[in-house]
Design a protein around this motif. Structure first.
Motif, mmCIF file in Angstrom:
data_model
loop_
_atom_site.group_PDB
_atom_site.id
_atom_site.type_symbol
_atom_site.label_atom_id
_atom_site.label_comp_id
_atom_site.label_asym_id
_atom_site.label_seq_id
_atom_site.Cartn_x
_atom_site.Cartn_y
_atom_site.Cartn_z
ATOM 1 N N THR A 80 22.704 -6.931 31.157
ATOM 2 C CA THR A 80 21.743 -6.153 32.043
ATOM 3 C C THR A 80 20.903 -5.189 31.624
ATOM 4 N N ALA A 81 19.973 -5.013 32.390
ATOM 5 C CA ALA A 81 19.116 -3.927 31.981
ATOM 6 C C ALA A 81 19.342 -2.431 32.012
ATOM 7 N N PRO A 82 19.219 -1.513 31.234
ATOM 8 C CA PRO A 82 19.662 -0.340 31.665
ATOM 9 C C PRO A 82 19.402 0.120 32.597
ATOM 10 N N ALA A 83 20.084 1.353 33.297
ATOM 11 C CA ALA A 83 20.145 1.773 34.541
ATOM 12 C C ALA A 83 18.836 2.792 34.374
ATOM 13 N N ALA A 84 17.967 2.888 35.319
ATOM 14 C CA ALA A 84 16.747 3.976 35.245
ATOM 15 C C ALA A 84 17.339 5.092 35.435
#
Length: 129
Positions: A80-84
């Protein structure tokens, strides 16, 4: 205070003890006998010697950690993409903060007294010529 600092202090205090012993002998406070000379010599010589010995014996213990265990490297795969990053808190402008900013910004503002003095100098220079 660490033991290494204390051993350094003991090493540096030995010459001062020697000077105090000699001053005591010269002023008659401490009688100058072979026994007192031997005691002073032992204390003065053992201070740096014990300090050096202590540093040599404890230097290995400072670098060796008994609880250190080398672990195998593990690979972590994240799909998954890193959290903002979270939104920063809004800045609340209080009167105290505004006064502090004004106080700290005094160097950045032009000084009116200096500007007026420069205008007067230019005007006087123009009138004289």
């Amino acid at each position: 205070m660490t033991s290494r600092a204390l051993s350094l202090l003991a090493a540096l205090a030995s010459p001062f003890f020697l000077a105090a012993a000699v001053a005591g002998w010269l002023y008659g406070v401490w009688p100058a006998t072979p026994l007192t000379f031997t005691i002073a010599a032992i204390v003065v010589a053992s201070g740096p010697t014990l300090g050096i010995w202590h540093v040599a014996m404890t230097s290995e213990k400072d670098y060796i950690d008994a609880d250190y265990v080398e672990e195998e490297p593990t690979a972590i795969f994240v799909a998954t993409a890193p959290a903002a990053p979270p939104e920063p808190a809004p800045i609340v402008d209080t009167p105290r903060a505004a006064a502090a900013r004004a106080f700290h910004g005094w160097r950045d503002k032009p000084n009116e007294a200096i500007a007026q003095r420069d205008r007067e100098r230019r005007a006087n220079a123009f009138v004289r010529t």
